[in-house]
Design an enzyme around this catalytic site. Structure first.
Site, mmCIF file in Angstrom:
data_model
loop_
_atom_site.group_PDB
_atom_site.id
_atom_site.type_symbol
_atom_site.label_atom_id
_atom_site.label_comp_id
_atom_site.label_asym_id
_atom_site.label_seq_id
_atom_site.Cartn_x
_atom_site.Cartn_y
_atom_site.Cartn_z
ATOM 1 N N VAL A 37 4.655 1.007 1.288
ATOM 2 C CA VAL A 37 4.986 -0.197 2.040
ATOM 3 C C VAL A 37 5.012 -1.382 1.084
ATOM 4 C CG1 VAL A 37 4.315 -1.736 3.930
ATOM 5 C CG2 VAL A 37 3.955 0.737 4.135
ATOM 6 N N GLY A 62 0.828 -1.198 0.000
ATOM 7 C CA GLY A 62 0.000 0.000 0.000
ATOM 8 C C GLY A 62 0.856 1.238 0.000
ATOM 9 N N GLY A 83 0.924 5.512 1.335
ATOM 10 C CA GLY A 83 0.352 6.584 2.142
ATOM 11 C C GLY A 83 0.918 7.928 1.724
ATOM 12 N N GLY A 84 0.635 8.943 2.524
ATOM 13 C CA GLY A 84 1.078 10.278 2.170
ATOM 14 C C GLY A 84 2.573 10.468 2.256
ATOM 15 N N MET A 85 3.249 9.652 3.059
ATOM 16 C CA MET A 85 4.680 9.841 3.292
ATOM 17 C C MET A 85 5.539 8.724 2.723
ATOM 18 S SD MET A 85 6.484 10.517 6.990
ATOM 19 C CE MET A 85 8.244 10.832 7.166
ATOM 20 N N ASP A 107 -1.593 10.035 16.967
ATOM 21 C CA ASP A 107 -2.401 9.780 15.774
ATOM 22 C C ASP A 107 -3.156 8.458 15.898
ATOM 23 O OD1 ASP A 107 -3.443 10.598 13.361
ATOM 24 O OD2 ASP A 107 -1.808 9.789 12.147
ATOM 25 N N LYS A 138 8.969 -0.215 4.640
ATOM 26 C CA LYS A 138 8.384 1.114 4.428
ATOM 27 C C LYS A 138 9.444 2.036 3.853
ATOM 28 C CE LYS A 138 5.651 4.634 6.833
ATOM 29 N NZ LYS A 138 4.969 4.980 8.110
#
Length: 444
Positions: free
Chosen positions: A29, A22, A24-26, A137, A43
């Protein structure tokens, strides 16, 4: 999980990348398997952030926090290179379903499962705080429902207690789940995570974050009291993590706990099987020999068909030369037919939650690896190569009726392979071969 894209790395540090999990914003993975067979999540920071000092500092903190608290309640860190040209971190891979996905697809958790979730997350946060960090978070997307309990992930904005915006460079968190003091940009401590815990539990029970100042519509009195206590507006009024852990470990709540709902558990099982057999397309040289594959066809429909096959009933055996993974074409048509097709997107009608009420499982064992494996369920076909045994996968299928056609085909070097086909853990077909391949099909 899907195959690697053209721009994805094939290796990171000492890890050979197998599939994309997947993005993400940063970071992205990836899945990797260690020499000992252990699944690893790697990651990797997006390349465009690698030269940004703020993002690098944040990645450093994430690695430090993950190392400090990883293990029982979050993935353990196996290796990391936060100072590499493109920073990366390798952790234990957890085949699981995020709380957000579970609620979106299958609805709010029943009270028993919510009690288990509350106890696990409270214990996880207590460990985070003992290690000297606040998570900052806690939200449904950062909670994984694994087979043996919940896990807390993504320490991307974790900081030391009271650090607030000074450590993060900007106000951070997720609206609807962060505490009032965090949303105001004030220094956030452990009580801020307690508020986020309450918001996350409210989402798990209702399907939505709590509305400020409104009662929490949770039927279970004890669970509602826990959530409302966490959501008190003033940090000093909220319970501490040690108090919450003790309260959730008391005999009353402990007796109410149950495992995840059946649909969530089935999806976790499917992802466990997928992690063991990632969608990897391995290159095959153009001049590689095509093995001779024995194909066995047996229609398995209703149970009476299986029972009607007496000991002397012959099986129809056909031999055909084909490339492993290709569907065998009819005798009069020498051209191969394509066998790989992508499964429907999650939002398609065929994959709607209402249609998923039974689980079809394929389970193969043997003393050799499969050179190819193709399984098809209701017209959706998946092809894998170089599959180690034992192998298992689970697929959600609609409630009966209607019947759902399935097909299984595999090829291997000389050896013994057996298979079972089950629907809701009830045997629906079985067989095997001691040659170089087999094939079966039926309806469920």
């Amino acid at each position: 999980m899907r195959e690697l894209e053209p721009g994805d790395p094939r290796a990171v540090g000492r890890f050979r990348i197998l599939a994309r999990v997947g993005s993400g914003g940063m970071a992205v993975v990836y899945l990797r398997r260690s020499a000992g067979g252990r699944a690893v999540a790697v990651k990797v920071m997006h390349a465009e952030f690698a030269d940004d000092p703020e993002h690098r500092a944040r990645f450093h903190r994430e690695v430090a926090a993950a190392r400090a608290v990883g293990g029982t309640y979050s993935p353990g860190v196996l290796d990391a290179a936060p100072d590499a040209p493109t920073p990366w971190m390798a952790t234990e891979f957890l085949p699981a379903v995020s709380l957000r996905e579970a609620v979106e697809r299958f609805g709010p958790l029943p009270a028993g499962s919510a009690w288990s979730l509350a106890a696990g997350l409270a214990e996880a946060l207590a460990l985070v705080h003992r290690a000297g960090f606040v998570h900052l978070d806690v939200k449904p997307a950062n909670v994984l429902l694994a087979a043996d309990g919940p896990r807390l992930i993504d320490f991307g904005i974790a900081a030391e207690p009271g650090a607030g915006d000074e450590a993060l460079g900007t106000a951070a968190g997720s609206r609807g789940f962060m505490s009032p003091e965090q949303e105001a940009g004030a220094g956030a401590g452990p009580s801020s995570d307690v508020f986020s815990l309450g918001s996350t539990l409210a989402y798990a029970c209702t399907g939505a974050p709590p509305a400020a100042g409104s009662p929490v519509p949770v039927a279970d009195d004890g669970l509602r009291a826990v959530i409302e206590g966490c959501l008190r507006p003033y940090p000093s009024d909220r319970p501490g993590l040690p108090e919450l852990v003790g309260r959730l470990a008391s005999p009353g709540p402990r007796e109410r706990r149950t495992v995840w709902p059946p649909q969530v558990a089935a999806e976790i099982d499917r992802r466990i099987a997928q992690a063991g057999n990632p969608p990897v397309a391995l290159p095959r040289s153009a001049g590689a020999p095509v093995p001779l594959v024995r194909r066995r066809a047996l229609l398995l429909g209703a149970g009476a068909v299986v029972a009607g096959l007496g000991a002397g009933t012959p099986l129809v055996i056909a031999y055909a030369s084909r490339r492993p993974g290709d569907e065998a074409a009819p005798e009069h048509d020498p051209s191969p037919r394509p066998t790989r097709s992508e499964p429907p997107a999650a939002e398609s009608p065929a994959a709607s939650p209402a249609a998923r009420s039974r689980v079809l499982e394929f389970f193969l064992t043997g003393d050799v690896a499969l050179t190819s494996l193709t399984y098809s369920v209701d017209g959706r076909t998946t092809t894998l190569e170089d599959v180690a045994l034992p192998w298992r996968t689970a697929v959600d299928i609609p409630e009966y009726p209607p019947s759902v056609p399935w097909r299984l085909e595999y090829a291997h070097e000389p050896g013994a392979v057996g298979y079972r086909v089950m629907v809701d853990r009830i045997m629906h077909g079985q067989g095997g071969d001691s040659g170089t391949g087999g094939e079966d099909e039926g309806t469920a």
